[in-house]
Design an enzyme around this catalytic site. Structure first.
Site, PDB file in Angstrom:
ATOM      1  CG  ASP A  90      -7.174   7.159   8.292  1.00 47.89           C
ATOM      2  OD1 ASP A  90      -5.884   7.344   8.724  1.00 47.89           O
ATOM      3  OD2 ASP A  90      -7.966   7.906   8.268  1.00 47.89           O
ATOM      4  CG  HIS A 138       3.040   4.485   9.944  1.00 49.75           C
ATOM      5  ND1 HIS A 138       1.769   4.680   9.468  1.00 49.75           N
ATOM      6  CD2 HIS A 138       3.307   5.409  10.645  1.00 49.75           C
ATOM      7  CE1 HIS A 138       1.567   5.991   9.809  1.00 49.75           C
ATOM      8  NE2 HIS A 138       2.765   6.367  10.668  1.00 49.75           N
ATOM      9  CG  LEU A 141      -2.324  -6.740  -8.659  1.00 51.18           C
ATOM     10  CD1 LEU A 141      -3.706  -6.459  -8.787  1.00 51.18           C
ATOM     11  CD2 LEU A 141      -1.741  -6.980  -7.057  1.00 51.18           C
TER      12      LEU A 141
HETATM   13  C1  FPP Z   1      -2.614   6.992   7.795  1.00 51.86           C
HETATM   14  O1  FPP Z   1      -2.705   6.217   8.995  1.00 51.86           O
HETATM   15  C2  FPP Z   1      -1.454   6.069   7.166  1.00 51.86           C
HETATM   16  C3  FPP Z   1      -0.344   6.639   6.523  1.00 51.86           C
HETATM   17  C4  FPP Z   1      -0.160   8.253   6.544  1.00 51.86           C
HETATM   18  C5  FPP Z   1       0.818   5.880   5.925  1.00 51.86           C
HETATM   19  C6  FPP Z   1       0.148   4.652   5.257  1.00 51.86           C
HETATM   20  C7  FPP Z   1       1.652   3.754   4.977  1.00 51.86           C
HETATM   21  C8  FPP Z   1       1.690   2.492   5.301  1.00 51.86           C
HETATM   22  C9  FPP Z   1       0.211   1.715   5.438  1.00 51.86           C
HETATM   23  C10 FPP Z   1       3.001   1.624   5.232  1.00 51.86           C
HETATM   24  C11 FPP Z   1       4.110   2.182   4.350  1.00 51.86           C
HETATM   25  C12 FPP Z   1       3.825   1.883   2.946  1.00 51.86           C
HETATM   26  C13 FPP Z   1       4.576   1.159   2.219  1.00 51.86           C
HETATM   27  C14 FPP Z   1       4.098   1.216   0.839  1.00 51.86           C
HETATM   28  C15 FPP Z   1       5.520   0.166   2.722  1.00 51.86           C
HETATM   29  P1  FPP Z   1      -2.540   7.391  10.104  1.00 51.86           P
HETATM   30  O2  FPP Z   1      -1.241   7.354  10.672  1.00 51.86           O
HETATM   31  O3  FPP Z   1      -2.837   8.870   9.756  1.00 51.86           O
HETATM   32  O4  FPP Z   1      -3.426   6.768  11.309  1.00 51.86           O
HETATM   33  P2  FPP Z   1      -4.474   7.489  12.443  1.00 51.86           P
HETATM   34  O5  FPP Z   1      -5.456   8.592  11.540  1.00 51.86           O
HETATM   35  O6  FPP Z   1      -5.068   6.301  13.095  1.00 51.86           O
HETATM   36  O7  FPP Z   1      -3.328   8.324  13.219  1.00 51.86           O
END
Ligand code: FPP
Length: 241
Positions: free
Chosen positions: A14, A31, A125
């Site tokens: 997150d 992201h 892994l």
């Molecule tokens: C939450 O942060 C994160 C996500 C919804 C997406 C997670 C994705 C990645 C780490 C990258 C893509 C993954 C791969 C496997 C290539 P948020 O956007 O909700 O953050 P915020 O709460 O600060 O708005």
């Protein structure tokens, strides 16, 4: 004695959006950096003594985000597995996907399926990526699959056990989660591995996901090592949980 390590760690990645906002950049930039943090962490975790890692990349609820963000994430997922498949293979990483990939755009779906297929014999892994995943959705799916078998007379409804449920989850054959780590200072499970986390320890850190490193992971392991896990039984002092 060395502290006990978890067998299976689940990560709720997150804070990508907040990381980008702090830099006056679009959320998709966060992201992208988040996907690089994942790449670095996976390589650092190879041979580190924690055999199963599961990350929450996209939930069944994430489709309700603005279309441009959904498109960016889907593009990134496809690109990630097309670009790093060789690196994953070289490092002996077996990749499995948890969730319904059918709804993914063709490019992302085929990159995921190819990675899963090409890494299926590897065992240094185990990396599970939850995409279009929801814990309630997974349990409902298991119930559907079991009901279909019961209707065909393949399962006796009166003797359905936890083992039957586990056999129909996406995580079939994968041990329960021991430790959940959530970044960006939130204390929620957000539907992540609801069945598998029944006795997991929870660790929250304020670090935003794009900044998360193996050092932060090791801090979570140290905290885990000092917890007393009782699984509903009595502690060493004889007190009920
Ligand atoms: C939450 O942060 C994160 C996500 C919804 C997406 C997670 C994705 C990645 C780490 C990258 C893509 C993954 C791969 C496997 C290539 P948020 O956007 O909700 O953050 P915020 O709460 O600060 O708005």
């Amino acid at each position: 004695m060395a502290p006990i390590k978890p067998t299976h760690v689940a990560l709720i990645m997150d804070g990508n959006g907040r990381w980008a906002k702090k830099r006056l950049m679009p959320r998709s930039f966060g992201h992208r950096e988040g996907s690089m943090a994942l790449r670095r962490l996976v390589i650092d975790l190879v041979g580190a003594g924690v055999p199963y890692i599961t990350v929450y990349a996209f939930s069944t609820e994430n489709w309700s985000r603005p279309q441009a963000e959904v498109d960016a994430l889907m593009g990134m997922i496809g690109e990630f597995f097309s670009s790093y498949i060789d690196e994953l293979i070289e490092n002996g990483v077996r990749v499995r996907f948890l969730g319904d990939l059918e709804k993914l755009p063709e490019g992302a779906k085929s990159a995921c399926l190819l990675t899963q297929e090409k890494t299926k014999e590897l065992e240094r892994l185990n990396l599970n990526i939850a995409i279009n995943y929801g814990g309630r959705d997974e349990i409902a799916r298991a119930a559907r699959l079991i009901a279909q078998k019961a209707a065909k007379g393949e399962i006796d409804p009166g003797s359905i056990s936890q083992k039957d449920i586990e056999e129909h989850l996406y995580t079939k054959g994968i041990p329960d989660v021991d430790l959940v780590i959530r970044t960006a200072g939130e204390f929620r499970l957000s539907g992540f591995m609801l069945y598998q986390c029944a006795y997991a320890e929870f660790y929250a850190t304020d670090v935003l996901w794009p900044d998360f490193t193996i050092e932060d992971f090791n801090k979570a392991l140290a905290a885990f090592g000092s917890r007393e896990r009782r699984f509903g039984g009595l502690g060493a002092d004889g007190k009920q949980q």
